[in-house]
Design a protein around this motif. Structure first.
Motif, PDB file in Angstrom:
ATOM      1  N   TYR A  39       0.852  -1.188   0.000  1.00 30.94           N
ATOM      2  CA  TYR A  39       0.000   0.000   0.000  1.00 30.94           C
ATOM      3  C   TYR A  39       0.893   1.244   0.000  1.00 30.94           C
ATOM      4  O   TYR A  39       1.886   1.309   0.743  1.00 30.94           O
ATOM      5  CB  TYR A  39      -0.880   0.048   1.245  1.00 30.94           C
ATOM      6  N   VAL A  40       0.543   2.224  -0.808  1.00 29.93           N
ATOM      7  CA  VAL A  40       1.180   3.537  -0.716  1.00 29.93           C
ATOM      8  C   VAL A  40       0.440   4.288   0.378  1.00 29.93           C
ATOM      9  O   VAL A  40      -0.703   4.720   0.194  1.00 29.93           O
ATOM     10  CB  VAL A  40       1.102   4.292  -2.054  1.00 29.93           C
ATOM     11  N   ASN A  41       1.078   4.431   1.519  1.00 30.49           N
ATOM     12  CA  ASN A  41       0.400   4.906   2.723  1.00 30.49           C
ATOM     13  C   ASN A  41       0.155   6.411   2.649  1.00 30.49           C
ATOM     14  O   ASN A  41       1.051   7.214   2.894  1.00 30.49           O
ATOM     15  CB  ASN A  41       1.230   4.554   3.959  1.00 30.49           C
ATOM     16  N   LYS A  42      -1.069   6.771   2.326  1.00 35.56           N
ATOM     17  CA  LYS A  42      -1.400   8.206   2.248  1.00 35.56           C
ATOM     18  C   LYS A  42      -1.684   8.802   3.613  1.00 35.56           C
ATOM     19  O   LYS A  42      -1.894  10.010   3.723  1.00 35.56           O
ATOM     20  CB  LYS A  42      -2.606   8.416   1.341  1.00 35.56           C
ATOM     21  N   TYR A  43      -1.704   7.969   4.658  1.00 37.59           N
ATOM     22  CA  TYR A  43      -2.011   8.465   5.992  1.00 37.59           C
ATOM     23  C   TYR A  43      -0.765   8.700   6.841  1.00 37.59           C
ATOM     24  O   TYR A  43      -0.885   9.038   8.018  1.00 37.59           O
ATOM     25  CB  TYR A  43      -2.932   7.482   6.724  1.00 37.59           C
ATOM     26  N   VAL A  44       0.424   8.541   6.268  1.00 37.70           N
ATOM     27  CA  VAL A  44       1.625   8.667   7.091  1.00 37.70           C
ATOM     28  C   VAL A  44       1.842  10.104   7.540  1.00 37.70           C
ATOM     29  O   VAL A  44       2.423  10.361   8.595  1.00 37.70           O
ATOM     30  CB  VAL A  44       2.862   8.122   6.344  1.00 37.70           C
ATOM     31  N   ASP A  45       1.382  11.068   6.757  1.00 38.51           N
ATOM     32  CA  ASP A  45       1.343  12.470   7.184  1.00 38.51           C
ATOM     33  C   ASP A  45       0.373  13.207   6.267  1.00 38.51           C
ATOM     34  O   ASP A  45      -0.156  12.649   5.296  1.00 38.51           O
ATOM     35  CB  ASP A  45       2.737  13.128   7.201  1.00 38.51           C
ATOM     36  N   HIS A  46       0.113  14.465   6.581  1.00 39.12           N
ATOM     37  CA  HIS A  46      -0.929  15.198   5.860  1.00 39.12           C
ATOM     38  C   HIS A  46      -0.533  15.506   4.427  1.00 39.12           C
ATOM     39  O   HIS A  46      -1.368  15.492   3.524  1.00 39.12           O
ATOM     40  CB  HIS A  46      -1.264  16.491   6.602  1.00 39.12           C
ATOM     41  N   GLN A  47       0.749  15.786   4.196  1.00 36.75           N
ATOM     42  CA  GLN A  47       1.152  16.105   2.836  1.00 36.75           C
ATOM     43  C   GLN A  47       1.059  14.880   1.940  1.00 36.75           C
ATOM     44  O   GLN A  47       0.677  14.989   0.774  1.00 36.75           O
ATOM     45  CB  GLN A  47       2.575  16.674   2.828  1.00 36.75           C
TER      46      GLN A  47
END
Length: 933
Positions: A919-927
């Protein structure tokens, strides 16, 4: 020097494209490859700035926006008599003070020592005495005549010097409250015989210091504003960009009439929350109230600077168990709270209808008129403030047993003072309590102030309503309950253990808190909940129904959207969509028996108000209770630890007063250029010492285009010759890859270097220098950043980072800035950073392997893109050399485990080698959520 070899999982991991356990098919790079190699016919730095500008302008605070300020309440500068000045008139000079006047200190070093001892190190009195004794002994040993002054004779000298500072001096005052009602029959309860003390400082004086703080000269709005993007859509960011301040200005125009033109409206932002400091013998509760102003920008309020000040410590009436639940005592506690706030804020009331002249942060005088603004509080505090019954909404009249029967829409009546007054005339107290959730025998403190209504002043609370409330207390707990219902306690324990292993196996990432044992710990903080959100969704995927995963995915999208620092009208539509989907998908918990009675939960119901609250107050992260909770540390917990623990409140008040004086004097000296370097960093954290290996995410300075630079120092003990270096890192094809990279740089055009004969490529350099990491600096105002909104992130590529395991991080590369989200990006894994010189040109490079999306759309359940490694014809991961300027920033990948259970020996450092899909983790930070959404 390789990444660790792959770990064989006990079963084949499923392909995200289907529910079958089939492995993703092997795919080979085509010719030309699916990714386009970055070529630089213009200087790399120029190309980098261009691509970063395109992407940031499409996603973040656009440089093409326009701002319209209120036409009447416009914050015009005036002179000390209140006469408005012509445009571009410089501010009047500061009050005369000699450049060598550091009073009450001798010089700048004298001040810095005091600030270091009292503020930075928080050195106890006994240690200060010992330190000064050692200093004196050193003087006698080193100095020729054996004599030399020490900065302070002892702790008393230090404290008295700080106490004699005149700037920032706001003294503590107190008053007492007692019960004056009719006494009950029989023996009087103890609480009726007690006197309860409230300590406070003049709010008007505190606001004078805040508004005049030169540290905020570039971070204040003196007029309500409306910000529009280049396509004429509203943008909500700082508090004064919301509709509430504009509407208040319109009301002032009607009220002030002739005095309105040019006036500055200053909203008074308040916050309160009880906090506890624990000792071995028990705990002590304190009830601090904080004050800020609405003119200062959200980033200043979040940055733990002096934009938020301690206003008061409220009394906490207590009694014995016999009377603790009596109606009379509970009414008395509510009355004490509201009466105390009314009294504390009394000095502001005359200036809510008549302006006063104040010198502001930019040096100009302005005619300022106050008004009570947003109140930062968690749900129990909101109930107390709004005088409503626990379980009811303090902002609307939705019934407590049917809060969210709204299909995601707020169709209920908004509460207001006028609405409550009408109900008070029509119903008795019991009918108000049962039918409308109103506590009718207590009057909110806001009734006593003009243009104030507590029901519209309650700000959104991201920490308690969204992060700790809905996510941690509800959704995470419900998932565990579901697993126990379906699999029994033993089966659920095994699955939860695997979820914990998945969480622990998440690869490292800057700012990502590690959970070595998963989520199984008792004491949760807000930071723990935020960290768990970043890795939780991939961990449960495969163990719970798809609808449950979609429910959490929709909620987390809502959470990340409302936590942005800049929210546009398009973002509001995305928020509506995410909330609607969450309401639809969460029914799985009801159908599974976890929530058989539905979802009438105040904290989840509050989410339906967020759109309107954002439009009223701007981005919610500037008014979150995490701001007041972080202030607890400096204002309550640290001063308490410095006290004698006996009658500690008085000592805590003195400590807070001394801290404020030192901070105010620092600002005063700095604006007069009387300090060689800042003593207190602007963001409240330690100054960057220049150590290239620190992980401070704060990038100070104004907003710039992003950049990526190699670490300052190359790796020692590594061969410099290209051939020896290639053998050393175990990549013998590195010279060939470098030659093809150079072909792309100098001759590529539309020709793919992989399709040309190697003899047609430039010769490889003879010497190379390896680097352990690179630093990416980019605009990310929603994450922890400096005042310009710049965030700093380290990307590592080393076999051992700080004597720990290997770290070969992943990164985003720019693919096409005109494509939305992840479609405009590549993902690579960095195997090595190196640099070489050729024809007098420096080439900072990275050796990378590539990942490609498995499908043309993100995963339907998690909402995240799924990628797999690109393989060459030998089945190995495809490698190439890229220019460092291709890198946009770091990326975080999490393995797709499906229903397979992870082996216990799998560690986070092996994770990127162990899985077939990620998974490309889009939740690791806001940007990441913004650019990969």
């Amino acid at each position: 020097m390789h990444p660790a070899p792959p770990i064989q999982l006990p079963s084949v991991l499923p392909s995200p494209r289907s529910s079958s356990p089939a492995s993703p098919s092997l795919r080979f790079p085509s010719s030309p490859p699916r990714y386009s190699p970055r070529r630089y016919h213009t200087p790399p730095s120029a190309r980098r700035s261009q691509t970063q500008s395109n992407r940031s302008s499409s996603r973040s605070c656009s440089p093409c926006r326009t701002t319209r300020t209120h036409p009447v309440i416009s914050g015009c500068p005036c002179d000390i008599e209140g006469q408005y000045l012509p445009s571009n008139t410089p501010p009047p000079p500061l009050e005369f003070r000699a450049n060598d006047d550091y009073s009450p200190f001798i010089n700048g070093s004298h001040f810095k020592i005091a600030n270091f001892l009292f503020t930075k190190e928080q050195m106890s009195g006994g240690k200060v005495n010992k330190f000064m004794e050692l200093w004196d002994e050193w003087n006698k040993t080193i100095l020729p005549d054996g004599e030399g002054d020490v900065p302070f004779a002892n702790k008393d000298d230090l404290h008295s010097t700080i106490d004699s500072i005149t700037v920032g001096d706001t003294l503590w005052q107190s008053f007492s409250v007692i019960y004056e009602g009719d006494p009950p029959d029989g023996e009087l309860p103890t609480w009726m015989q007690k006197k309860f003390d409230i300590w406070f400082r003049c709010p008007r004086s505190i606001l004078h210091h805040q508004l005049g703080n030169a540290d905020f000269a570039k971070d204040m709005d003196y007029s309500p504003k409306r910000v529009f993007t280049k396509d004429r859509k509203r943008e909500y960011c700082d508090f004064m960009s919301g509709d509430w301040a504009w509407r208040q200005a319109d009301e002032l125009v009607k009220t002030l009439v002739d005095d309105a033109q040019g006036t500055t409206f200053c909203p008074v932002v308040l916050g309160s929350d009880k906090t506890t400091v624990s000792v071995a013998t028990g705990s002590n509760e304190y009830y601090p109230v904080y004050i800020s102003n609405g003119l200062v920008h959200n980033n200043a309020r979040r940055a733990r600077r002096n934009a938020v000040s301690v206003l008061a410590f409220l009394a906490i009436p207590k009694t014995d168990r016999e009377h603790a639940s009596s109606k009379l005592f509970r009414k008395f506690r509510r009355q004490v709270f509201h009466a105390s706030l009314e009294c504390i804020l009394g000095s502001l009331k005359p200036y809510m209808t008549t302006p006063e002249i104040i010198r502001c942060a930019d040096g100009h005088f302005r005619r300022v008129i106050y008004g009570l603004g947003p109140y930062i509080a968690d749900y129990p505090e909101q109930v107390l403030l709004a005088c409503v019954v626990q379980g009811w909404c303090p902002q609307c009249t939705a019934r407590d047993d049917d809060l969210d029967n709204l299909d995601g829409q707020d169709r209920t009546t908004r509460r207001s003072h006028e609405h409550t007054s009408a109900l008070l005339e029509a119903f008795n107290l019991k009918e108000l309590w049962d039918g409308y959730g109103i506590v009718g025998d207590v009057v909110p403190f806001t009734v006593a102030f003009p243009r104030a209504d507590i029901h519209e002043m309650l700000s959104p609370d991201l920490l308690h309503q969204v992060i700790k409330g809905t996510f941690k207390d509800h959704l995470v707990a419900w998932v565990e309950e579901y697993l126990e219902l379906i699999h029994g306690k033993a089966g659920a324990a095994a699955i939860l253990a695997d979820i914990d292993r998945r969480i622990a196996a998440a690869p490292s990432f800057p700012g990502l808190r590690r959970f070595p044992e998963g989520r199984g710990f008792n004491q949760w903080t807000g930071d723990d909940s935020k960290a768990l959100m970043k890795v939780y969704l991939p961990a449960i995927s495969g163990h719970v129904p798809s609808q449950m995963v979609r429910a959490l995915s929709a909620f987390m999208d809502f959470c990340y959207l409302v936590r942005r620092s800049v929210i546009t009208e398009d973002t509001l539509l995305e928020i509506d969509e995410a909330l609607t989907q969450f309401h639809q998908e969460r029914t799985v918990f009801e159908e599974a028996g976890v929530r058989p009675d539905g979802f009438s939960l105040p904290r989840q119901h509050s989410l339906s108000h967020y759109r309107q609250l954002i439009q009223m107050f701007g981005a919610p992260n500037g008014l979150c209770s995490s701001i007041t909770e972080s202030k607890h540390i400096a204002a309550v917990k640290e001063p308490w630890r410095r006290s004698s623990r006996f009658e500690a409140l008085g000592q805590m008040l003195v400590t807070n007063q001394r801290l404020d004086k030192l901070a105010a004097l620092h600002v005063d000296l700095a604006k007069r250029d009387m300090l060689n370097a800042p003593v207190l960093p602007r963001n409240g954290q330690d100054n960057n010492t220049g150590n290239d290996d620190d992980d401070n995410p704060i990038a100070e300075g104004e907003r710039i285009m992003g950049e990526v630079k190699l670490a300052k120092c190359s790796t020692r003990g590594v061969p410099r010759l290209m051939g020896d270096f290639a053998d050393f890192i175990g990549v013998p094809q590195l010279p060939e890859l470098t030659r093809r990279f150079l072909f792309d740089q100098f001759q590529g055009g539309d020709i793919d270097s992989m399709s040309v004969n190697l003899d047609d490529c430039p010769q490889a350099p003879t010497h190379v220098f390896q680097y352990p990491s690179a630093v990416a600096i980019y605009y990310a105002p929603s994450d922890l950043s400096g005042f310009g909104g710049m965030h700093r992130e380290r990307i590592r590529a080393v076999p051992s980072w700080r004597k720990g395991p290997s770290q070969y991080d992943c990164a985003f590369l720019e693919k096409d800035p005109n494509l939305a989200g992840f479609r405009g990006l590549h993902v690579v894994r960095i195997l090595c950073f190196f640099k070489f010189r050729l024809n007098k040109t420096q080439f900072p490079c990275a050796l990378v392997t590539w990942f490609s999306p498995i499908d043309n759309e993100p995963c339907e359940d998690t909402g995240m893109w799924v990628v797999e490694p690109d393989l060459d014809r030998n089945g190995d991961r495809a490698m190439s050399v890229i220019h460092v300027d291709c890198i946009l920033r770091g990326a975080h990948l999490i393995g797709v485990a499906g229903k397979a259970k992870l082996p216990r020996q799998l560690t986070y450092s092996d994770s990127l080698d162990a899985f077939k899909a990620f998974y490309v983790n889009k939740y690791v930070d806001h940007q990441s959520h913004e650019i990969a959404y």
